[in-house]
Each structure stands twice: as C-alpha cells, then as structure tokens.
Design a protein around this motif. Structure first.
Motif, PDB file in Angstrom:
ATOM      1  N   MET A   1       6.098   5.853 -19.294  1.00  0.00           N
ATOM      2  CA  MET A   1       4.948   6.168 -18.599  1.00  0.00           C
ATOM      3  C   MET A   1       3.969   7.726 -18.220  1.00  0.00           C
ATOM      4  SD  MET A   1       6.286   5.350 -14.808  1.00  0.00           S
ATOM      5  CE  MET A   1       7.532   4.887 -15.277  1.00  0.00           C
ATOM      6  N   LYS A   2       3.305   7.075 -18.187  1.00  0.00           N
ATOM      7  CA  LYS A   2       2.072   9.035 -18.003  1.00  0.00           C
ATOM      8  C   LYS A   2       0.625   9.077 -16.930  1.00  0.00           C
ATOM      9  CE  LYS A   2       3.429  10.190 -22.569  1.00  0.00           C
ATOM     10  NZ  LYS A   2       3.089  10.071 -24.397  1.00  0.00           N
ATOM     11  N   THR A   3       0.832   7.820 -16.511  1.00  0.00           N
ATOM     12  CA  THR A   3      -0.465   7.768 -16.215  1.00  0.00           C
ATOM     13  C   THR A   3      -0.389   6.974 -14.724  1.00  0.00           C
ATOM     14  OG1 THR A   3      -1.384   5.586 -17.133  1.00  0.00           O
ATOM     15  CG2 THR A   3      -2.197   8.353 -18.151  1.00  0.00           C
ATOM     16  N   LEU A   4      -1.088   6.647 -13.930  1.00  0.00           N
ATOM     17  CA  LEU A   4      -0.951   5.782 -12.299  1.00  0.00           C
ATOM     18  C   LEU A   4      -1.247   4.700 -13.172  1.00  0.00           C
ATOM     19  CD1 LEU A   4      -0.834   6.087  -9.702  1.00  0.00           C
ATOM     20  CD2 LEU A   4      -3.442   6.137  -9.045  1.00  0.00           C
ATOM     21  N   TYR A   5      -1.851   4.489 -14.042  1.00  0.00           N
ATOM     22  CA  TYR A   5      -2.260   2.829 -14.634  1.00  0.00           C
ATOM     23  C   TYR A   5      -0.525   2.295 -14.768  1.00  0.00           C
ATOM     24  CZ  TYR A   5      -3.639  -0.850 -17.477  1.00  0.00           C
ATOM     25  OH  TYR A   5      -3.737  -2.192 -17.919  1.00  0.00           O
ATOM     26  N   ASP A   6       0.036   3.183 -15.292  1.00  0.00           N
ATOM     27  CA  ASP A   6       1.758   2.770 -15.834  1.00  0.00           C
ATOM     28  C   ASP A   6       2.501   2.580 -14.934  1.00  0.00           C
ATOM     29  OD1 ASP A   6       0.521   3.243 -19.037  1.00  0.00           O
ATOM     30  OD2 ASP A   6       1.222   5.757 -18.492  1.00  0.00           O
ATOM     31  N   VAL A   7       2.221   3.363 -14.064  1.00  0.00           N
ATOM     32  CA  VAL A   7       2.751   2.859 -12.444  1.00  0.00           C
ATOM     33  C   VAL A   7       2.540   1.856 -11.769  1.00  0.00           C
ATOM     34  CG1 VAL A   7       3.452   3.914 -10.741  1.00  0.00           C
ATOM     35  CG2 VAL A   7       3.165   5.215 -12.576  1.00  0.00           C
ATOM     36  N   MET A   8       1.138   1.946 -11.668  1.00  0.00           N
ATOM     37  CA  MET A   8       0.645   0.576 -11.668  1.00  0.00           C
ATOM     38  C   MET A   8       0.927  -0.935 -12.380  1.00  0.00           C
ATOM     39  SD  MET A   8      -3.101   1.469 -10.666  1.00  0.00           S
ATOM     40  CE  MET A   8      -3.920   0.127  -9.990  1.00  0.00           C
ATOM     41  N   GLN A   9       1.269  -0.612 -13.739  1.00  0.00           N
ATOM     42  CA  GLN A   9       1.801  -1.779 -14.281  1.00  0.00           C
ATOM     43  C   GLN A   9       2.827  -1.933 -14.086  1.00  0.00           C
ATOM     44  OE1 GLN A   9      -0.044  -4.111 -16.169  1.00  0.00           O
ATOM     45  NE2 GLN A   9      -1.545  -2.217 -15.453  1.00  0.00           N
ATOM     46  N   LEU A  10       4.218  -1.527 -14.441  1.00  0.00           N
ATOM     47  CA  LEU A  10       5.490  -1.269 -13.550  1.00  0.00           C
ATOM     48  C   LEU A  10       5.345  -1.943 -12.267  1.00  0.00           C
ATOM     49  CD1 LEU A  10       8.355  -0.176 -14.374  1.00  0.00           C
ATOM     50  CD2 LEU A  10       7.838   1.589 -12.596  1.00  0.00           C
ATOM     51  N   LEU A  11       4.696  -1.697 -11.783  1.00  0.00           N
ATOM     52  CA  LEU A  11       5.486  -2.582  -9.877  1.00  0.00           C
ATOM     53  C   LEU A  11       4.827  -4.217 -10.194  1.00  0.00           C
ATOM     54  CD1 LEU A  11       3.324   0.314  -7.668  1.00  0.00           C
ATOM     55  CD2 LEU A  11       5.790  -0.507  -7.566  1.00  0.00           C
ATOM     56  N   LYS A  12       3.834  -4.085 -11.511  1.00  0.00           N
ATOM     57  CA  LYS A  12       3.109  -5.442 -11.038  1.00  0.00           C
ATOM     58  C   LYS A  12       4.314  -6.404 -12.101  1.00  0.00           C
ATOM     59  CE  LYS A  12      -1.235  -7.420 -13.609  1.00  0.00           C
ATOM     60  NZ  LYS A  12      -2.459  -7.445 -14.683  1.00  0.00           N
ATOM     61  N   ARG A  13       5.076  -5.631 -12.953  1.00  0.00           N
ATOM     62  CA  ARG A  13       5.788  -6.003 -13.859  1.00  0.00           C
ATOM     63  C   ARG A  13       7.038  -6.775 -12.692  1.00  0.00           C
ATOM     64  NH1 ARG A  13       8.413  -2.511 -17.586  1.00  0.00           N
ATOM     65  NH2 ARG A  13       9.942  -1.900 -16.300  1.00  0.00           N
ATOM     66  N   TYR A  14       6.942  -6.580 -11.300  1.00  0.00           N
ATOM     67  CA  TYR A  14       7.483  -7.345 -10.440  1.00  0.00           C
ATOM     68  C   TYR A  14       7.232  -7.625 -10.034  1.00  0.00           C
ATOM     69  CZ  TYR A  14      11.715  -4.150 -13.121  1.00  0.00           C
ATOM     70  OH  TYR A  14      11.892  -3.719 -13.845  1.00  0.00           O
ATOM     71  N   PRO A  23      -7.430   4.590  -0.998  1.00  0.00           N
ATOM     72  CA  PRO A  23      -6.329   5.534  -2.105  1.00  0.00           C
ATOM     73  C   PRO A  23      -5.211   6.028  -1.892  1.00  0.00           C
ATOM     74  CG  PRO A  23      -8.632   6.212  -2.570  1.00  0.00           C
ATOM     75  CD  PRO A  23      -8.711   5.675  -1.081  1.00  0.00           C
ATOM     76  N   ILE A  24      -5.289   6.952  -0.775  1.00  0.00           N
ATOM     77  CA  ILE A  24      -3.639   7.581  -0.514  1.00  0.00           C
ATOM     78  C   ILE A  24      -2.828   6.928   0.059  1.00  0.00           C
ATOM     79  CG2 ILE A  24      -3.138   9.765   1.212  1.00  0.00           C
ATOM     80  CD1 ILE A  24      -4.806  10.848  -1.188  1.00  0.00           C
ATOM     81  N   ALA A  25      -3.835   5.947   0.978  1.00  0.00           N
ATOM     82  CA  ALA A  25      -2.465   4.711   1.571  1.00  0.00           C
ATOM     83  C   ALA A  25      -2.211   3.911   0.477  1.00  0.00           C
ATOM     84  CB  ALA A  25      -3.331   4.025   2.235  1.00  0.00           C
ATOM     85  N   ASP A  26      -2.600   3.319  -0.546  1.00  0.00           N
ATOM     86  CA  ASP A  26      -2.467   2.700  -1.933  1.00  0.00           C
ATOM     87  C   ASP A  26      -1.301   4.260  -2.695  1.00  0.00           C
ATOM     88  OD1 ASP A  26      -4.284   1.192  -1.223  1.00  0.00           O
ATOM     89  OD2 ASP A  26      -5.652   1.268  -3.552  1.00  0.00           O
ATOM     90  N   LEU A  27      -1.392   4.935  -2.710  1.00  0.00           N
ATOM     91  CA  LEU A  27      -0.504   5.956  -2.842  1.00  0.00           C
ATOM     92  C   LEU A  27       1.022   6.211  -3.140  1.00  0.00           C
ATOM     93  CD1 LEU A  27      -2.265   8.652  -4.613  1.00  0.00           C
ATOM     94  CD2 LEU A  27      -1.665   7.050  -6.191  1.00  0.00           C
ATOM     95  N   GLU A  33       7.718   1.244  -2.425  1.00  0.00           N
ATOM     96  CA  GLU A  33       7.789  -0.089  -3.031  1.00  0.00           C
ATOM     97  C   GLU A  33       8.911   0.442  -4.929  1.00  0.00           C
ATOM     98  OE1 GLU A  33       7.318  -2.998  -3.506  1.00  0.00           O
ATOM     99  OE2 GLU A  33       7.093  -2.663  -1.260  1.00  0.00           O
ATOM    100  N   ILE A  34       8.371   1.365  -5.224  1.00  0.00           N
ATOM    101  CA  ILE A  34       8.938   2.770  -6.536  1.00  0.00           C
ATOM    102  C   ILE A  34      10.300   2.906  -5.667  1.00  0.00           C
ATOM    103  CG2 ILE A  34       9.735   4.343  -7.650  1.00  0.00           C
ATOM    104  CD1 ILE A  34       7.358   2.553  -9.058  1.00  0.00           C
ATOM    105  N   ARG A  35      10.703   3.647  -4.404  1.00  0.00           N
ATOM    106  CA  ARG A  35      11.943   3.662  -3.755  1.00  0.00           C
ATOM    107  C   ARG A  35      12.806   2.751  -3.875  1.00  0.00           C
ATOM    108  NH1 ARG A  35       9.636   6.784   0.206  1.00  0.00           N
ATOM    109  NH2 ARG A  35       8.435   8.242  -0.758  1.00  0.00           N
ATOM    110  N   GLU A  36      11.801   1.297  -3.836  1.00  0.00           N
ATOM    111  CA  GLU A  36      13.106  -0.079  -3.065  1.00  0.00           C
ATOM    112  C   GLU A  36      13.252  -0.148  -4.470  1.00  0.00           C
ATOM    113  OE1 GLU A  36      14.316  -2.699  -0.460  1.00  0.00           O
ATOM    114  OE2 GLU A  36      13.181  -1.146  -0.301  1.00  0.00           O
ATOM    115  N   LEU A  37      12.513  -0.354  -5.455  1.00  0.00           N
ATOM    116  CA  LEU A  37      12.872  -0.595  -6.716  1.00  0.00           C
ATOM    117  C   LEU A  37      14.109  -0.022  -7.478  1.00  0.00           C
ATOM    118  CD1 LEU A  37       9.677  -1.353  -8.835  1.00  0.00           C
ATOM    119  CD2 LEU A  37      11.262  -3.734  -7.869  1.00  0.00           C
TER     120      LEU A  37
END
Length: 61
Positions: A1-14, A23-27, A33-37
């Motif tokens: 995982m190297k980019t924001l896109y990779d993080v988005m794909q991780l979230l999408k997987r779940y 954009p700031i609210a999205d981050l 969500e990452i903390r919860e996972l």
C-alpha cells in the motif's frame, strides 16, 4: 500500500466507499473507518499503520 488509491481500495474491499465532496472530511472519515477495521481485527497492524500514515500525509498536503 503506497497511495491514497490503495487505501480506498482497502476500504472498498470491506464495502466502504467514502465521498462527501469535501476532501479533508473524506480523509477523516477514511481514518475512522481504518481504525474501526483494525479494532475489529479485519486488517493487520501493518496495514493499519501504513494506511493511517498515508491518510495523514495526504491531509498535510
């Protein structure tokens, strides 16, 4: 995982897709969500730390 896109794909997987138009609210929502996972042990400690680092770097830009 190297980019924001990779993080988005991780979230999408779940089944999480985040887009509010701010954009700031999205981050911030992605970080929550990452903390919860991680708390629920869906992702490893390495995935968690890498994703959080990427999100925080993006926020600073």
């Amino acid at each position: 995982m190297k980019t924001l896109y990779d993080v988005m794909q991780l979230l999408k997987r779940y089944g999480t897709i985040i887009y509010t138009g701010d954009p700031i609210a999205d981050l911030e929502l992605m970080e929550e969500e990452i903390r919860e996972l991680y708390r629920l042990q869906f992702i490893s400690a390495k995935e968690y730390s890498t994703a959080i680092l990427i999100l925080r770097q993006k926020k600073r830009q």
